[in-house]
Design a protein around this motif. Sequence first.
Motif, PDB file in Angstrom:
ATOM      1  N   LYS A  42       0.912  -1.101  -0.198  1.00 14.62           N
ATOM      2  CA  LYS A  42       0.148  -0.094  -0.042  1.00 14.62           C
ATOM      3  C   LYS A  42       0.779   1.470   0.001  1.00 14.62           C
ATOM      4  O   LYS A  42       2.091   1.317   0.386  1.00 14.62           O
ATOM      5  CB  LYS A  42      -0.942   0.040   1.420  1.00 14.62           C
ATOM      6  CG  LYS A  42      -1.708  -1.155   1.013  1.00 14.62           C
ATOM      7  CD  LYS A  42      -2.817  -1.140   2.453  1.00 14.62           C
ATOM      8  CE  LYS A  42      -3.730  -2.225   2.344  1.00 14.62           C
ATOM      9  NZ  LYS A  42      -4.702  -2.129   1.289  1.00 14.62           N
ATOM     10  N   SER A  48       0.231  -4.771   3.324  1.00 20.68           N
ATOM     11  CA  SER A  48      -1.337  -5.192   3.392  1.00 20.68           C
ATOM     12  C   SER A  48      -1.472  -6.159   4.626  1.00 20.68           C
ATOM     13  O   SER A  48      -0.497  -7.419   4.645  1.00 20.68           O
ATOM     14  CB  SER A  48      -2.016  -5.855   1.933  1.00 20.68           C
ATOM     15  OG  SER A  48      -1.957  -5.028   0.868  1.00 20.68           O
ATOM     16  N   GLU A  52      -6.088  -9.859   4.019  1.00 17.58           N
ATOM     17  CA  GLU A  52      -6.678  -9.255   3.014  1.00 17.58           C
ATOM     18  C   GLU A  52      -5.719  -9.572   1.735  1.00 17.58           C
ATOM     19  O   GLU A  52      -6.602  -9.311   0.717  1.00 17.58           O
ATOM     20  CB  GLU A  52      -6.460  -7.774   3.162  1.00 17.58           C
ATOM     21  CG  GLU A  52      -6.944  -6.740   2.379  1.00 17.58           C
ATOM     22  CD  GLU A  52      -6.354  -5.134   2.561  1.00 17.58           C
ATOM     23  OE1 GLU A  52      -6.010  -4.301   1.719  1.00 17.58           O
ATOM     24  OE2 GLU A  52      -6.739  -4.789   3.901  1.00 17.58           O
ATOM     25  N   PHE A  53      -4.397  -9.537   1.841  1.00 21.24           N
ATOM     26  CA  PHE A  53      -3.972  -9.977   0.732  1.00 21.24           C
ATOM     27  C   PHE A  53      -4.041 -11.128   0.119  1.00 21.24           C
ATOM     28  O   PHE A  53      -4.293 -11.518  -1.168  1.00 21.24           O
ATOM     29  CB  PHE A  53      -2.097  -9.941   1.054  1.00 21.24           C
ATOM     30  CG  PHE A  53      -1.307 -10.560   0.023  1.00 21.24           C
ATOM     31  CD1 PHE A  53      -1.027  -9.683  -1.130  1.00 21.24           C
ATOM     32  CD2 PHE A  53      -0.553 -11.564   0.214  1.00 21.24           C
ATOM     33  CE1 PHE A  53      -0.190 -10.256  -2.216  1.00 21.24           C
ATOM     34  CE2 PHE A  53       0.343 -12.109  -0.798  1.00 21.24           C
ATOM     35  CZ  PHE A  53       0.470 -11.047  -1.842  1.00 21.24           C
ATOM     36  N   GLU A  55      -6.900 -13.058   0.310  1.00 22.70           N
ATOM     37  CA  GLU A  55      -8.246 -12.937  -0.389  1.00 22.70           C
ATOM     38  C   GLU A  55      -8.066 -11.826  -1.756  1.00 22.70           C
ATOM     39  O   GLU A  55      -8.663 -12.503  -2.857  1.00 22.70           O
ATOM     40  CB  GLU A  55      -9.390 -11.973   0.514  1.00 22.70           C
ATOM     41  CG  GLU A  55      -9.729 -12.681   1.636  1.00 22.70           C
ATOM     42  CD  GLU A  55     -10.422 -14.192   1.125  1.00 22.70           C
ATOM     43  OE1 GLU A  55     -11.298 -14.001   0.307  1.00 22.70           O
ATOM     44  OE2 GLU A  55     -10.181 -15.175   1.754  1.00 22.70           O
ATOM     45  N   GLN A  56      -7.440 -11.148  -1.868  1.00 19.86           N
ATOM     46  CA  GLN A  56      -6.936 -10.362  -3.105  1.00 19.86           C
ATOM     47  C   GLN A  56      -6.343 -11.630  -4.121  1.00 19.86           C
ATOM     48  O   GLN A  56      -6.817 -11.377  -5.458  1.00 19.86           O
ATOM     49  CB  GLN A  56      -6.044  -9.271  -2.999  1.00 19.86           C
ATOM     50  CG  GLN A  56      -6.709  -8.152  -2.422  1.00 19.86           C
ATOM     51  CD  GLN A  56      -5.501  -6.883  -2.368  1.00 19.86           C
ATOM     52  OE1 GLN A  56      -4.775  -7.102  -1.631  1.00 19.86           O
ATOM     53  NE2 GLN A  56      -5.998  -5.685  -2.921  1.00 19.86           N
TER      54      GLN A  56
END
Length: 180
Positions: A42, A48, A52-53, A55-56
């Motif tokens: 970020k 991140s 979250e990473f 999931e991306q």
Amino acid sequence: MQPEFKRILIVGSGGAGKSTLATKLGELWSLPVIHLDSLFWKPGWTPSPKPEFIEQVKTEMTRPAWIIDGNYDSTLAMRAEYADLIIFLDFSNILCVYRACKRAWTYRGTTRPDMGTDCPEKIDLEFVRWIWRFPKDAKPEILETLSKTPAEVLTLKSPREVNQWLSLQTATEKRVNHPA
């Protein structure tokens, strides 16, 4: 011509040229390129959060076609399961340190195209140490993961091998799209 491979994973040490190869293959085969550095970092080099990473990365992997470059061991096994082809750039640590330093000089004060927004290029001792120790610290784990994948694995040991392989892909592409 549509490439035989639709999901390509490119791994290797920092400075090996993963992003450069991904970009060239993306243009050659008209496949979308996903740079993991741009997903992970970020603004201001803030990492991140791991969930979250992950999931991306999962979201990107569900797409029908892609080229993903980057190591990120937290998602390597998962990405390897989805890949049709995995390219491992297995270059010397001396070459990779040199290339990382050259890249830092080339992009000094700016954010390179394959990096997260507002992450001006930098190089520090920790990163150089990671590259230098890559053959001992990261490579065995990568090889273990790659040994368990159903994907085709292509190991390229030098920039010359990469260029030869790319030339072959380009020649094949030209023959199919422009037969004599």
